[in-house]
Motif scaffolding. Structure first.
Motif, short mmCIF file in Angstrom:
data_model
loop_
_atom_site.label_atom_id
_atom_site.label_comp_id
_atom_site.label_asym_id
_atom_site.label_seq_id
_atom_site.Cartn_x
_atom_site.Cartn_y
_atom_site.Cartn_z
N VAL A 295 0.73 -1.09 0.00
CA VAL A 295 -0.07 0.22 -0.09
C VAL A 295 0.94 1.14 -0.12
CG1 VAL A 295 -0.21 -0.04 2.41
CG2 VAL A 295 -1.92 1.10 1.08
N VAL A 296 0.45 2.36 -0.63
CA VAL A 296 1.11 3.58 -0.74
C VAL A 296 0.11 4.72 0.07
CG1 VAL A 296 2.18 5.47 -2.23
CG2 VAL A 296 2.35 2.93 -2.65
N VAL A 297 0.92 5.48 0.94
CA VAL A 297 0.27 6.48 1.56
C VAL A 297 0.65 7.77 0.53
CG1 VAL A 297 -0.09 8.19 3.33
CG2 VAL A 297 0.47 5.55 3.94
N TYR A 298 -0.46 8.44 0.19
CA TYR A 298 -0.33 9.49 -1.06
C TYR A 298 -0.83 10.75 -0.44
CZ TYR A 298 -1.28 11.18 -5.59
OH TYR A 298 -1.25 12.02 -6.98
N CYS A 299 -0.12 11.69 -0.21
CA CYS A 299 -0.55 13.19 0.35
C CYS A 299 -0.67 14.13 -0.35
CB CYS A 299 0.47 13.17 1.64
SG CYS A 299 1.86 13.82 1.17
N ASN A 300 -1.54 15.35 0.11
CA ASN A 300 -1.84 16.59 -0.95
C ASN A 300 -0.37 17.42 -0.73
OD1 ASN A 300 -4.51 16.36 -1.30
ND2 ASN A 300 -4.90 16.55 0.61
N GLY A 301 -0.44 18.36 -1.51
CA GLY A 301 0.42 19.42 -1.56
C GLY A 301 -0.38 20.54 -0.88
N LEU A 302 -0.03 21.85 -1.18
CA LEU A 302 -0.66 22.98 -0.52
C LEU A 302 -2.01 23.15 -0.55
CD1 LEU A 302 -0.18 25.51 1.36
CD2 LEU A 302 0.13 26.78 -0.96
N ASP A 303 -2.75 23.01 -1.92
CA ASP A 303 -3.92 23.34 -2.11
C ASP A 303 -4.88 22.42 -3.02
OD1 ASP A 303 -1.69 24.82 -4.10
OD2 ASP A 303 -3.56 23.94 -5.43
N SER A 304 -4.20 21.08 -2.62
CA SER A 304 -4.99 19.88 -3.38
C SER A 304 -5.75 19.24 -2.22
CB SER A 304 -4.27 18.88 -3.91
OG SER A 304 -3.12 18.54 -2.94
N CYS A 305 -6.77 18.38 -2.49
CA CYS A 305 -7.40 17.54 -1.49
C CYS A 305 -7.32 16.09 -1.98
CB CYS A 305 -8.92 17.95 -1.68
SG CYS A 305 -9.81 18.14 -3.11
N LYS A 306 -7.80 15.14 -1.17
CA LYS A 306 -7.89 13.64 -1.55
C LYS A 306 -8.55 13.45 -2.55
CE LYS A 306 -11.73 12.70 1.98
NZ LYS A 306 -12.11 14.13 1.83
N GLU A 307 -9.58 14.05 -2.92
CA GLU A 307 -10.31 13.63 -4.33
C GLU A 307 -9.64 14.02 -5.58
OE1 GLU A 307 -12.88 14.33 -0.82
OE2 GLU A 307 -11.63 15.68 -1.76
N LEU A 308 -8.84 14.88 -5.41
CA LEU A 308 -7.85 15.43 -6.58
C LEU A 308 -6.75 14.28 -6.64
CD1 LEU A 308 -7.50 19.35 -6.46
CD2 LEU A 308 -8.59 17.85 -8.29
N LEU A 309 -6.13 13.95 -5.49
CA LEU A 309 -5.21 12.85 -5.34
C LEU A 309 -5.84 11.62 -6.30
CD1 LEU A 309 -3.87 12.98 -1.71
CD2 LEU A 309 -3.04 13.79 -4.04
N TYR A 310 -6.99 11.23 -5.84
CA TYR A 310 -7.86 10.08 -6.40
C TYR A 310 -7.90 10.40 -8.11
CZ TYR A 310 -11.15 6.77 -7.95
OH TYR A 310 -11.56 5.51 -8.62
N TRP A 311 -8.42 11.54 -8.22
CA TRP A 311 -8.47 11.77 -9.77
C TRP A 311 -7.27 11.93 -10.62
CZ3 TRP A 311 -12.44 15.96 -8.00
CH2 TRP A 311 -13.65 15.36 -7.84
N SER A 312 -6.14 11.99 -9.97
CA SER A 312 -4.69 11.90 -10.65
C SER A 312 -4.64 10.52 -11.55
CB SER A 312 -3.74 12.08 -9.56
OG SER A 312 -3.23 11.03 -8.59
N ARG A 313 -5.40 9.59 -10.96
CA ARG A 313 -5.38 8.11 -11.34
C ARG A 313 -3.92 7.50 -10.88
NH1 ARG A 313 -6.17 8.37 -17.40
NH2 ARG A 313 -6.15 6.09 -17.34
N LEU A 314 -3.40 7.95 -9.95
CA LEU A 314 -2.38 7.07 -9.43
C LEU A 314 -2.84 6.10 -8.55
CD1 LEU A 314 0.59 6.67 -8.96
CD2 LEU A 314 0.58 8.13 -6.98
N PRO A 315 -3.78 6.30 -8.00
CA PRO A 315 -4.61 4.95 -7.23
C PRO A 315 -4.85 3.75 -8.26
CG PRO A 315 -5.40 7.09 -6.02
CD PRO A 315 -4.56 7.41 -7.59
N GLU A 316 -5.59 4.25 -9.47
CA GLU A 316 -5.82 3.31 -10.49
C GLU A 316 -4.62 2.49 -11.08
OE1 GLU A 316 -7.86 3.47 -14.79
OE2 GLU A 316 -8.22 5.10 -13.48
N ALA A 317 -3.76 3.33 -11.18
CA ALA A 317 -2.37 2.68 -11.60
C ALA A 317 -1.82 1.78 -10.82
CB ALA A 317 -1.33 3.61 -12.28
N LEU A 318 -1.70 2.36 -9.51
CA LEU A 318 -1.37 1.23 -8.56
C LEU A 318 -2.19 0.13 -8.08
CD1 LEU A 318 -0.23 3.96 -5.74
CD2 LEU A 318 1.31 2.37 -7.12
N ALA A 319 -3.41 0.34 -8.27
CA ALA A 319 -4.29 -0.87 -8.07
C ALA A 319 -4.07 -1.85 -9.32
CB ALA A 319 -5.78 -0.47 -8.00
#
Length: 385
Positions: free
Chosen positions: A152-176
């Motif tokens: 599993v990978v812990v994926y954190c925000n930058g200054l102005d992002s949010c967990k939904e944008l992290l999901y939409w970056s599609r990195l969770p999809e690529a990792l899955a």
């Protein structure tokens, strides 16, 4: 490779790029942007209420269209529309100053659309809450493909992002796809933690990253020996720092190297480099829980990785765009050079040959996403084919 630039300033164009890379439809984006092109002429801060009006109107229309789909039993179609509704509402909210009229309500509508989309679309993500010393850290848990305990990978925000944008970056999809789960976190100073709990940035990211590891160790589908961490944008400070001080991380990466963010603030005060959001100084004071610029600068003194990277004793990847207009590529070299105790360190600079040259690949996130996903597959025991 360059940002699609319908507006005469970088900050507004960055928001358009975020929307495009996060699943927005070009026709909808054009319809939202055309009426407010003149409003952007005064710079990044001026005209942001007009931006929110156009983008929130589109989001609300998509919520209505999704309800029509749902009434016909078309849950998947409704979910797709709600995804874009949530995205447009979050981009609209992100562009406003702290305390701007309608900002809190817009964020609430975005969260509601996202939650309903998850349910109607049977999307592989679960909202969880991770206990912190004060408050909680809301997160989205995406499970990797396969059976048994997984990396599993812990994926954190930058200054102005949010967990939904992290999901939409599609990195969770690529990792899955590679057999790796992802925990996208709204750490203190970002997303729900900031907006709904007023938890400010903690520069010592190991404090909250360790709590994420604690939670993951209680999950039966997680291999506790194969937990990694990454972060995007200002997450390029948080992830390396956490990996340096939390020995349970087995691998790390940063999507954009924010090696000395305190120094970046000095440069921004001299108008060197681009800001990520409108109303920048008001935003950072809010995020850091500061009442004045002096207090903010004092609190941001710890946002400097010099002298800390020797603590990284696991594989670590540093990525950066060659033409990043916010954070100098020199910081990527600083971070990499100081990883002297990592048994496997790598520096990847994305160039015009492939794309992803802008800040965290805002022009094209595909290359950063794939490279980081493959890195974790190789270092955490996932698969690359």
């Amino acid at each position: 490779m360059a940002l699609y630039s319908p507006f005469p300033n970088y900050i507004w164009n960055l928001s358009v790029a975020i929307a495009l890379e996060s699943g927005g439809q070009i026709g909808e984006i054009v319809d939202m942007c055309q009426p407010i092109i003149d409003a952007a002429a005064g710079g990044g801060d001026a005209g942001t209420p007009a931006f929110m009006k156009q983008w929130a109107t589109m989001g609300d229309k998509l919520v209505e269209l999704a309800a029509e789909d749902e009434a016909k039993g078309r849950g998947f179609s409704a979910s797709a529309k709600l995804e874009r509704a949530s995205l447009y509402l979050m981009v609209a909210e992100r562009m406003q100053g702290h305390g701007a009229p309608g900002r809190a309500e817009t964020y609430a509508r975005a969260l509601a659309a996202f939650e309903k989309s998850t349910a109607l679309g049977s999307i592989n993500r679960e909202r969880v809450e991770i206990p912190l010393a004060t408050g909680t850290m809301p997160a989205l848990y995406t499970r990797g493909q396969g059976e048994g305990p997984r990396p599993v990978v812990v994926y954190c925000n930058g200054l102005d992002s949010c967990k939904e944008l992290l999901y939409w970056s599609r990195l969770p999809e690529a990792l899955a796809q590679r057999g790796i789960s992802t925990l996208c976190v709204d750490q203190p100073g970002s997303g729900e933690a900031l907006r709904l709990q007023n938890l400010p940035v903690d520069p010592h990211s190991e404090n909250w990253a360790s709590k994420a590891v604690d939670w993951l160790e209680t999950q039966s589908d997680v291999d506790p020996k194969r937990i990694g961490m990454t972060g995007i944008s200002l997450g390029g400070h948080f992830a390396p720092r956490a990996v340096a001080y939390e020995p349970r991380f087995a691998s790390g990466a940063c999507w954009g190297a924010n090696h000395n963010w305190r120094e970046v603030q000095d440069k921004r005060m001299k108008r060197e480099g681009e800001n990520p959001v409108p109303h920048y100084w008001a935003h950072v004071m809010w995020a850091f829980g500061a009442e004045s610029m002096e207090e903010f600068l004092e609190k941001s003194d710890a946002m400097n990785l010099n002298g800390h990277m020797g603590g990284v004793k696991v594989p670590f990847l540093v990525t950066h765009g060659a033409d990043d207009r916010q954070i100098s590529v020199s910081y990527a070299h600083d971070c990499y050079d100081q990883l002297v105790n990592s048994p496997r360190r790598e520096l990847k600079i994305f160039t015009a040959r492939e794309g992803g040259v802008e800040h965290v690949g805002a022009d094209n996130m595909a290359y950063g996403r794939d490279y980081i996903a493959d890195w974790f597959a190789e270092t955490l025991g996932g698969r690359t084919a």
